[in-house]
Design a protein around this motif. Structure first.
Motif, PDB file in Angstrom:
ATOM      1  N   SER A  58      43.721  21.490  38.373  1.00  0.00           N
ATOM      2  CA  SER A  58      43.001  20.595  39.279  1.00  0.00           C
ATOM      3  C   SER A  58      41.577  21.097  39.511  1.00  0.00           C
ATOM      4  CB  SER A  58      43.731  20.515  40.625  1.00  0.00           C
ATOM      5  OG  SER A  58      43.663  21.767  41.294  1.00  0.00           O
ATOM      6  N   LYS A  59      40.723  20.217  40.022  1.00  0.00           N
ATOM      7  CA  LYS A  59      39.332  20.584  40.291  1.00  0.00           C
ATOM      8  C   LYS A  59      39.252  21.654  41.383  1.00  0.00           C
ATOM      9  CE  LYS A  59      37.208  16.212  38.876  1.00  0.00           C
ATOM     10  NZ  LYS A  59      36.377  15.058  39.300  1.00  0.00           N
ATOM     11  N   ASP A  61      41.577  23.984  41.990  1.00  0.00           N
ATOM     12  CA  ASP A  61      41.967  25.254  41.356  1.00  0.00           C
ATOM     13  C   ASP A  61      40.832  25.801  40.504  1.00  0.00           C
ATOM     14  OD1 ASP A  61      44.398  25.144  42.558  1.00  0.00           O
ATOM     15  OD2 ASP A  61      45.532  24.529  40.792  1.00  0.00           O
ATOM     16  N   ALA A  62      40.101  24.900  39.819  1.00  0.00           N
ATOM     17  CA  ALA A  62      38.968  25.340  38.996  1.00  0.00           C
ATOM     18  C   ALA A  62      37.892  25.986  39.864  1.00  0.00           C
ATOM     19  CB  ALA A  62      38.396  24.153  38.222  1.00  0.00           C
ATOM     20  N   ALA A  63      37.644  25.395  41.037  1.00  0.00           N
ATOM     21  CA  ALA A  63      36.641  25.968  41.950  1.00  0.00           C
ATOM     22  C   ALA A  63      37.082  27.340  42.441  1.00  0.00           C
ATOM     23  CB  ALA A  63      36.419  25.022  43.135  1.00  0.00           C
ATOM     24  N   GLN A  64      38.383  27.479  42.753  1.00  0.00           N
ATOM     25  CA  GLN A  64      38.890  28.776  43.203  1.00  0.00           C
ATOM     26  C   GLN A  64      38.786  29.833  42.104  1.00  0.00           C
ATOM     27  OE1 GLN A  64      42.807  27.322  44.972  1.00  0.00           O
ATOM     28  NE2 GLN A  64      42.169  28.755  46.541  1.00  0.00           N
ATOM     29  N   LEU A  65      39.116  29.449  40.861  1.00  0.00           N
ATOM     30  CA  LEU A  65      39.029  30.397  39.745  1.00  0.00           C
ATOM     31  C   LEU A  65      37.582  30.839  39.524  1.00  0.00           C
ATOM     32  CD1 LEU A  65      41.506  28.851  37.134  1.00  0.00           C
ATOM     33  CD2 LEU A  65      41.846  30.866  38.557  1.00  0.00           C
ATOM     34  N   THR A  66      36.636  29.905  39.664  1.00  0.00           N
ATOM     35  CA  THR A  66      35.220  30.257  39.525  1.00  0.00           C
ATOM     36  C   THR A  66      34.817  31.271  40.593  1.00  0.00           C
ATOM     37  OG1 THR A  66      34.764  28.036  38.685  1.00  0.00           O
ATOM     38  CG2 THR A  66      32.875  29.336  39.405  1.00  0.00           C
ATOM     39  N   PHE A  67      35.292  31.050  41.833  1.00  0.00           N
ATOM     40  CA  PHE A  67      34.981  31.983  42.921  1.00  0.00           C
ATOM     41  C   PHE A  67      35.558  33.371  42.641  1.00  0.00           C
ATOM     42  CE2 PHE A  67      36.483  34.034  46.831  1.00  0.00           C
ATOM     43  CZ  PHE A  67      35.267  34.260  47.459  1.00  0.00           C
ATOM     44  N   TYR A  68      36.814  33.431  42.189  1.00  0.00           N
ATOM     45  CA  TYR A  68      37.444  34.734  41.947  1.00  0.00           C
ATOM     46  C   TYR A  68      36.806  35.449  40.754  1.00  0.00           C
ATOM     47  CZ  TYR A  68      41.041  33.717  45.395  1.00  0.00           C
ATOM     48  OH  TYR A  68      41.691  33.447  46.566  1.00  0.00           O
ATOM     49  N   MET A  69      36.283  34.678  39.793  1.00  0.00           N
ATOM     50  CA  MET A  69      35.556  35.306  38.686  1.00  0.00           C
ATOM     51  C   MET A  69      34.288  35.979  39.221  1.00  0.00           C
ATOM     52  SD  MET A  69      34.337  33.657  35.049  1.00  0.00           S
ATOM     53  CE  MET A  69      35.981  33.681  34.395  1.00  0.00           C
TER      54      MET A  69
END
Length: 596
Positions: A58-59, A61-69
């Motif tokens: 989902s969008k 989840d994508a935003a969260q993954l970008t933050f954790y990166m």
């Protein structure tokens, strides 16, 4: 033979069903990512996030993954790589309407900028934006978090008093909210301020004692040990070395499952320093040796743990086999059942081995075919990249040829025409009013045409072809493209201290020029930011973001000029990466990383 093939097909279907259901059931495991970040296993976090990128998510989840990166890069102290991902995750959260999360990233951006020694005015903007939102939303928790983070950023010699003022303000606000977790963070950080910067260990102890009550209530042994170690540091600053030793020995006795060896190594090192200050060199030497032994034992204990687990499993298995033999001797009627199970197991093993051998042959054949296809695609790609290089080179030569022709031929012709015309005007004795206006108008048009020819001819020195370099060229371009009240271009350089190789500078400038031209033509934007970041002598990072209408990159069509596809392929040829993040009505961000 046909029976075996049918059995293998059934086995294949079962395996496929099982693995497929597992694959489709996978979602980003954010708890795992958070735990890995807490353990400072940042490379594992980055690898895990990369594995999720190939799966539909989902969008949000994508935003969260970008933050954790971004968080993982920040933990590795690679702030120049963390910042673009913080910017991107903030933009993704805003697009989803998650403004609380987007504003919280402002504090992370400010922290990264402060670590990377940015101008204070740059990261102060993000702090001010966060605090303005917190006050507008009238959310005391948001405001409290902002005060604590900003105060922590100011723990330094120059801003110590301002940091203390903000911590005290946070303490007053938390009396209203009564959040013990935030209170513990405040007390811990303000104790660091007093102990390490203001050199007031007595005040540090006051807040550490208050924090001790909170961590004891939570029964978190790790936090309790940290608190005691910090208390010992304060007593050591007060030169009460014996008191510091007593507290360290108390901390030493507290059992802590995670990182116990590391804690023991640190505590013994601190004991060594305090015994040394007491001139008890015998005990100091003992603690020094213990600290070294604990450090050496960390890897050794991990190995022993694995060996012990294997040995335990082996002994358990051995015991089970003995019990099985005992039962089989007593219950002879079960021999047939065990024999049947063993036979079925053998058949399954043979079937699996046969299937694996078959799959291995298929895989080898597929790999050979893939290698052949890749070689063919590589040849096509090389030819395509060669065409792009020739196109760029011919465009640059064409610009210079046109500029030279305009300057040397048409420019000189216009200059001569203007001179002759002015002489003709002076030689005419009587000129009526209408003729005089006609002469003046014609003279003005010739002058205007001459100046335009000069301007166009100067294009041969525009950008990196002159002596000024890439940064000057981009700044000049941004100034010329900016239109008051319609569109504003801003350039933010970081670390561009040295000139790049001329061919690379030409490509980068033309690429930025093309992307900015596309923004003017198609984006309907009012603000365009160009970030140029040079990471030492290894990499240059380019970010171009606008607040325009965005576009669907899958349906985009290259305009005249170099074109997005050509730019992307040229960047790949140079060993770089080209990323487009565009959301309809929310603007576009293009991120380019190039090795230098």
């Amino acid at each position: 033979m046909s029976t075996i093939k049918t059995h293998n097909k059934k086995l294949l279907l079962l395996i496929f069903f099982f693995t497929s259901s597992c694959l489709f059931a996978q979602n980003p495991n954010f708890n795992t990512i958070k735990n890995l970040l807490q353990e400072n296993k940042n490379q594992e976090v980055l690898a895990l996030i990369q594995s999720y990128k190939s799966k539909p998510i989902s969008k949000f989840d994508a935003a969260q993954l970008t933050f954790y990166m971004a968080k993982a890069y920040s933990n590795e102290n690679i702030e120049e790589k963390a910042l673009p991902f913080y910017y991107l995750s903030k933009k993704q959260y805003l697009a989803l309407g998650k403004k609380d999360l987007a504003m919280a990233i402002n504090l992370q951006i400010a922290y990264s900028m402060s670590c990377y020694q940015y101008d204070k005015k740059r990261y102060q903007y993000y702090i001010d934006e966060y605090m303005a939102y917190a006050k507008t939303s009238k959310n005391d928790t948001l405001l409290l978090n902002g005060l604590v983070d900003i105060a922590s950023l100011k723990i330094n010699d120059q801003e110590a008093q301002e940091s203390l003022r903000l911590f005290q303000k946070a303490i007053l606000l938390n009396k209203k909210i009564k959040n013990n977790t935030i209170a513990s963070t405040i007390y811990n950080n303000i104790s660091v301020l007093f102990n390490e910067v203001l050199h007031r260990p007595d005040s540090s102890l006051f807040y550490l004692k208050k924090n001790e009550v909170l961590v004891l209530a939570r029964k978190n042994n790790s936090d309790i040990k940290d608190n005691l170690i910090n208390q010992a540091a304060a007593y050591s600053h007060l030169k009460q070395y014996q008191k510091a030793i007593e507290i360290l020995q108390k901390a030493y006795k507290i059992k802590q499952t995670n990182f116990e060896l590391a804690y023991n190594a640190d505590i013994n090192e601190f004991l060594y320093l305090n015994y040394k200050d007491l001139k008890n060199y015998k005990e100091a030497l003992l603690r020094f040796e213990l600290s070294k032994q604990f450090l050496d034992s960390i890897n050794e204990q991990e190995q022993k743990k694995i060996i012990t687990e294997i040995d335990t499993k082996y002994k358990t298995k051995e015991k089970e086999l003995e019990n099985l033999k005992l039962k089989t001797t007593i219950q002879n009627n079960k021999i047939i059942i065990y024999s049947t199970i063993g036979l079925l197991f053998i058949i399954i093993v043979i079937g699996v081995l046969y299937y694996k051998n078959f799959c291995k042959k298929e895989k080898i054949a597929a790999q050979e075919k893939q290698i052949e296809t890749q070689n063919y695609e590589k040849k096509l790609k090389d030819q395509e990249l060669l065409g792009i290089d020739l196109m760029l080179e011919s465009q640059e030569k064409e610009r210079q040829n046109i500029a030279n022709e305009l300057h040397d031929d048409l420019g000189s012709m216009l200059a001569t025409l203007k001179l002759n015309f002015q002489n003709l005007k002076r030689q005419k004795n009587e000129i009526n009013i209408q003729e005089n206006k006609l002469y003046e108008k014609t003279d003005t048009l010739i002058e205007e045409a001459y100046q335009k020819i000069r301007t166009i001819s100067h294009l041969k020195n525009l950008g990196v072809i002159g002596t000024e370099g890439l940064l000057v060229a981009v700044n000049q371009m941004a100034e010329k493209m900016s239109i008051l009240g319609k569109i504003n271009f801003q350039v933010f350089p970081f670390g561009l201290d040295q000139r790049l190789e001329n061919t690379l500078e030409v490509f980068i400038f033309r690429m930025i020029q093309e992307l900015c031209t596309n923004t003017i033509k198609h984006a309907n934007a009012t603000e365009v930011n160009i970030y140029l970041t040079q990471d030492g002598n290894n990499e240059i990072n380019i970010i171009i973001e606008d607040n325009g209408k965005g576009f669907d990159k899958n349906n985009s069509v290259d305009s005249e000029g170099i074109g997005l596809k050509s730019i992307e392929k040229k960047v790949e040829q140079l060993g770089g990466t080209f990323t487009i993040d565009s959301i309809l009505t929310k603007g576009t961000t293009i991120v380019i990383d190039l090795p230098i």
